[in-house]
Write an enzyme that holds these catalytic residues in place. Structure first.
Site, mmCIF file in Angstrom:
data_model
loop_
_atom_site.group_PDB
_atom_site.id
_atom_site.type_symbol
_atom_site.label_atom_id
_atom_site.label_comp_id
_atom_site.label_asym_id
_atom_site.label_seq_id
_atom_site.Cartn_x
_atom_site.Cartn_y
_atom_site.Cartn_z
ATOM 1 N N CYS A 145 1.333 -1.033 -0.058
ATOM 2 C CA CYS A 145 0.450 0.099 0.040
ATOM 3 C C CYS A 145 0.863 1.350 0.103
ATOM 4 C CB CYS A 145 -0.553 -0.224 1.420
ATOM 5 S SG CYS A 145 -1.996 -1.459 1.449
ATOM 6 N N HIS A 279 -2.916 7.495 6.397
ATOM 7 C CA HIS A 279 -2.808 6.338 5.591
ATOM 8 C C HIS A 279 -4.959 5.827 5.826
ATOM 9 C CE1 HIS A 279 -2.247 2.938 3.359
ATOM 10 N NE2 HIS A 279 -2.687 1.910 4.677
ATOM 11 N N HIS A 313 -10.807 1.587 0.059
ATOM 12 C CA HIS A 313 -8.805 1.559 -0.147
ATOM 13 C C HIS A 313 -8.175 1.038 -1.327
ATOM 14 C CE1 HIS A 313 -5.033 0.942 1.280
ATOM 15 N NE2 HIS A 313 -5.084 -0.194 2.436
#
Length: 380
Positions: A145, A279, A313
Site C-alpha cells: 500500500c 493512510h 482502499h
C-alpha cells in the site's frame, strides 16, 4: 537540489471519472462505496467500484495517463520522459482468470490462453510508456500500500539527480478479484457496511479500485513551458519495519523514522505541517498505530483526514490518490473531509467537513503490508 513540480494530474476512482469530479464529490462528503456482489461465491460487500463490475488494469492506466498528459498540456510522443508506474496487485485478476481457464479445460493447449508475458507485473508500466511514446527509464515499483508514494518519490529522485527533466509517476490498482477478497475476508479485515477511518466504531477496510498519475517536471522546465503548477515535492521518507507479514511494528518506530526522514529532507519541522493526509485504512490496528505516530510527532492542532471513507482502499494506488487530493487541498486552500467519521477514539483534529484553511505544507502518509512506510511532503 533541483526543485520538482507537479504540472499534471490524472485520476479515476469510485468517487468519479476525473480528478475534478472526485474532488467535488469528496468535498461534498459523498462516498463511492456501495454494496456489490461481483462474484457469486461471495455475499454482497461494500466496495469502491468505478462501474458495476470490476475494472481492468489497462483501462484504468490508459484513462489516468491520458488525463495527466492532457492536464499538463503535453502531447505524445514524449521520448525523454521517464515512466514510474507502480501497482500492488498489477495483473493479478488476469492471472486468476488464466488459472481458472486452465483448470476448467485441461485438454486445451497452453498456447491458446494468450501471451502470459503481457501480464507480468512490470508490463503495465511498459504499456504506459508505449502509450505516451516514452523510450527512457521505466520503473514499476511494488511496495504494497506504499507503492503510490514510493513511485512518486522514485520519479522525483530521477529528476533531482539529473537523469531526466520530466517523469510520469503514480500507481494503478484493480484489486477486486476473488483471491484478494477471499484473502482479506479470511484475515477478518473487511468491513460489513462501509469504511470509517479513525472512528470508534470502524469495522475494517473497504477495497476500492482507482488510479492516479502525475506529470513531474524540474522547476526550470515547468517555467520554460509556462506550465501551471499544482505544487512542489519537498522530500520523502521510506523505511521498512522488518517485523511481520501484515502487522505493523507495535511502537511505530520505523513509521516515525520515515516521517522524520521526510521532514529532515524537506527542511521542515512537525509544526510546519498544516495538513496530514493519513493512510487511515479503518482497520482497528492500523488506525490505532497511525494515530499514535501522529500524536507523538505533531501538535494536536494539525488537521488530519483519510479519504478512504470516500474512495475505498485502493491498496497500491492509495498513496497516489492521497497525493492528488493533497495537491488539490493546496491549490484550493480547502481541507478535505474524513467521510464516515462520527465518533472519535483518538485525540486527533479529524476534519469532518470540508473547510477553507490556510494550507502551505502537506504531509501524505502510506503504510503497507510487510511494514512498508512512506511519507511525502508537498508545498504550494
Amino acid at each position: 537540489m533541483v526543485k520538482v513540480c507537479v504540472t499534471g494530474i490524472g485520476l479515476i476512482s469510485a468517487l468519479g471519472g476525473s480528478l475534478e469530479d472526485s474532488w467535488q464529490n469528496l468535498l461534498a462528503g459523498k462516498s463511492g462505496i456501495r454494496l456489490h456482489q461481483p462474484f457469486p461465491e461471495f455475499t454482497p460487500l461494500p466496495l469502491g467500484l468505478i462501474a458495476q463490475q470490476p475494472s481492468e488494469l489497462p483501462m484504468l492506466t490508459q484513462i489516468a495517463v491520458d488525463s495527466a498528459l492532457q492536464d499538463a498540456e503535453l502531447v505524445s510522443p514524449l521520448a525523454d520522459c521517464a515512466v514510474v508506474i507502480g501497482s500492488s496487485r498489477s495483473y493479478q485478476a488476469s492471472w486468476e482468470i488464466l488459472a481458472r481457464q486452465m483448470y476448467e479445460d485441461t485438454a486445451k493447449p497452453m498456447s491458446s490462453f494468450g501471451n502470459w508475458l503481457d501480464t507480468l507485473p512490470h508490463m503495465n508500466a511498459i504499456a504506459a510508456a508505449r502509450q505516451m511514446g516514452a523510450s527512457g527509464i521505466v520503473l514499476a515499483p511494488m511496495a504494497a500500500c506504499a507503492t503510490g508514494i514510493w513511485s512518486i518519490a522514485q520519479a522525483a529522485l530521477l529528476i533531482q539527480t539529473g537523469q531526466c527533466k520530466q517523469a510520469l509517476a503514480g500507481a494503478v490498482e484493480a484489486p477486486i478479484t476473488r483471491l484478494t477478497l477471499a484473502g482479506f475476508q479470511q484475515m477478518g479485515a473487511l468491513a460489513k457496511t462501509g469504511a470509517y477511518p479513525f472512528d470508534l466504531h470502524r469495522e475494517g477496510l473497504v477495497l476500492g479500485e482507482g488510479a492516479s498519475v502525475f506529470v513531474l517536471e524540474s522547476a526550470e522546465l515547468a517555467k520554460q513551458r509556462q506550465a501551471k503548477v499544482y505544487g512542489e515535492i519537498l522530500g520523502f521518507g521510506l523505511t521498512n519495519d522488518a517485523y511481520h507479514t501484515n502487522s505493523p511494528e507495535p511502537q511505530g518506530k520505523n513509521a516515525i523514522a520515515a516521517i522524520k526522514q521526510c521532514l529532515e529532507r524537506s527542511r521542515l519541522s512537525p509544526a510546519d505541517i498544516d495538513y496530514i493526509h493519513a493512510h487511515g485504512t479503518a482497520t482497528q490496528l492500523n488506525d490505532r498505530i497511525e494515530s499514535m505516530v501522529i500524536q507523538r510527532l505533531f501538535p494536536q492542532s494539525v488537521a488530519v483526514s483519510s479519504t478512504k471513507g470516500s474512495s475505498g482502499h485502493t491498496l497500491g494506488a492509495s498513496g497516489a490518490l492521497g497525493v492528488a487530493f493533497s495537491l488539490m487541498a493546496l491549490k484550493h486552500q480547502i481541507l478535505p473531509p474524513n467521510v464516515g467519521f462520527q465518533q472519535p477514539e483518538f485525540d486527533l483534529n479529524v476534519i469532518t467537513a470540508a473547510r477553507l484553511s490556510k494550507v502551505r505544507q502537506v504531509l501524505c502518509l502510506s503504510f503497507g503490508f510487510g511494514g512498508q512506510n512512506a511519507a511525502i511532503a508537498l508545498t504550494r
